[in-house]
Write a protein that holds these residues in place. Sequence first.
Motif, PDB file in Angstrom:
ATOM      1  N   SER A 291       0.826  -1.203   0.000  1.00 44.33           N
ATOM      2  CA  SER A 291       0.000   0.000   0.000  1.00 44.33           C
ATOM      3  C   SER A 291       0.861   1.254   0.000  1.00 44.33           C
ATOM      4  O   SER A 291       0.602   2.201  -0.759  1.00 44.33           O
ATOM      5  N   ASP A 292       1.904   1.277   0.841  1.00 41.07           N
ATOM      6  CA  ASP A 292       2.809   2.431   0.889  1.00 41.07           C
ATOM      7  C   ASP A 292       3.502   2.637  -0.450  1.00 41.07           C
ATOM      8  O   ASP A 292       3.650   3.767  -0.927  1.00 41.07           O
ATOM      9  N   TRP A 293       3.948   1.531  -1.029  1.00 39.14           N
ATOM     10  CA  TRP A 293       4.652   1.603  -2.323  1.00 39.14           C
ATOM     11  C   TRP A 293       3.745   2.166  -3.404  1.00 39.14           C
ATOM     12  O   TRP A 293       4.134   3.051  -4.166  1.00 39.14           O
ATOM     13  N   GLN A 294       2.492   1.688  -3.455  1.00 38.17           N
ATOM     14  CA  GLN A 294       1.561   2.154  -4.483  1.00 38.17           C
ATOM     15  C   GLN A 294       1.212   3.625  -4.272  1.00 38.17           C
ATOM     16  O   GLN A 294       1.151   4.402  -5.230  1.00 38.17           O
ATOM     17  N   ASP A 295       0.988   4.018  -2.993  1.00 40.24           N
ATOM     18  CA  ASP A 295       0.681   5.417  -2.700  1.00 40.24           C
ATOM     19  C   ASP A 295       1.840   6.323  -3.097  1.00 40.24           C
ATOM     20  O   ASP A 295       1.636   7.445  -3.575  1.00 40.24           O
TER      21      ASP A 295
END
Length: 310
Positions: A291-295
């Motif tokens: 999730s952090d990577w995609q955000d």
Amino acid sequence: MTQGRSIRLFLVDGAPNGLLTAEIMNWTGHVLTGPRSKLPEILERPECARTGIYFLVGPDPENSMRPLVYIGESDDVAARLKQHNREGTKGGKDFWEKVCLVTSKDQNLTKAHVKYLESQLMAQAKLAGRCGLVNNTAHEYGVLPEADQSDMAFFAEQIRTVLPVLGFDFLKAPTESGAAKQTPASPDSPVFEMRIPKYSIKAQAREIDGEFVVLEGSLARESWVSEHKGYSDLFQQLVQDEVLVADGNGKRRFTKDHGFSSPSAAAAVVSGRNANGRTSWYVEGTKKSYSDWQDEIISQQSDDIKHGGE
């Protein structure tokens, strides 16, 4: 970077669940699909009087994870479809709910062409492992000149391109074992990892061609442990297909790369229970979740657009 393709879709009767045609620019093929309830209208179409390949698709009552598919060919598709529609008679098929017909706009497909295509597409469907193939036997038909075989290989490639757009992914090739480690669909896709220290489980994955692919050699729980069904059917299917095999240490191992529809589906199979894949998978060697990577990527794209407009 893969070059884009243009596919023209046409709602014949204006309804999203009615008859639909599809064409690809610079391809002589023509695709017609519709529900079985529209068979009378389908049989009246001029395509049905041509030589072509057709697919009958329906649910598998014994396996909710995959459809049943029959692949056929004929130089008079209408006659064959009428035959398949007669349940309880020779040639009758009662499982199918949708039909997809592929013909040629220039009508240059011959009986030899479609017999060759049928054999090739049946082999590809078996290799993909995304459906239950109803055909009793896999015909091997190689009696075709070399130039024609090349033309039919291109024709089959276009069929594999257009069918998923219409909701049929049973010809979509599986990720080749080991390929996910070197060939991500996006240069931004890192290797993700998921760990369950209590059970000495470590799995790795990458995003490829719209799928979340768990890599060969990754480990998973020995069985589905949750009382909630969730992805238990998918877990059991992978065990049955020997994608997941017992490793002798109370765990299961992925025997090849396998694509999932989402990080959560992959995380559920690895952990043997429902899991949030967006927070379970981490960029390898970091504490950055999926999730952090995609955000981070989305934020970077927004900044690029903002600065580009200044």
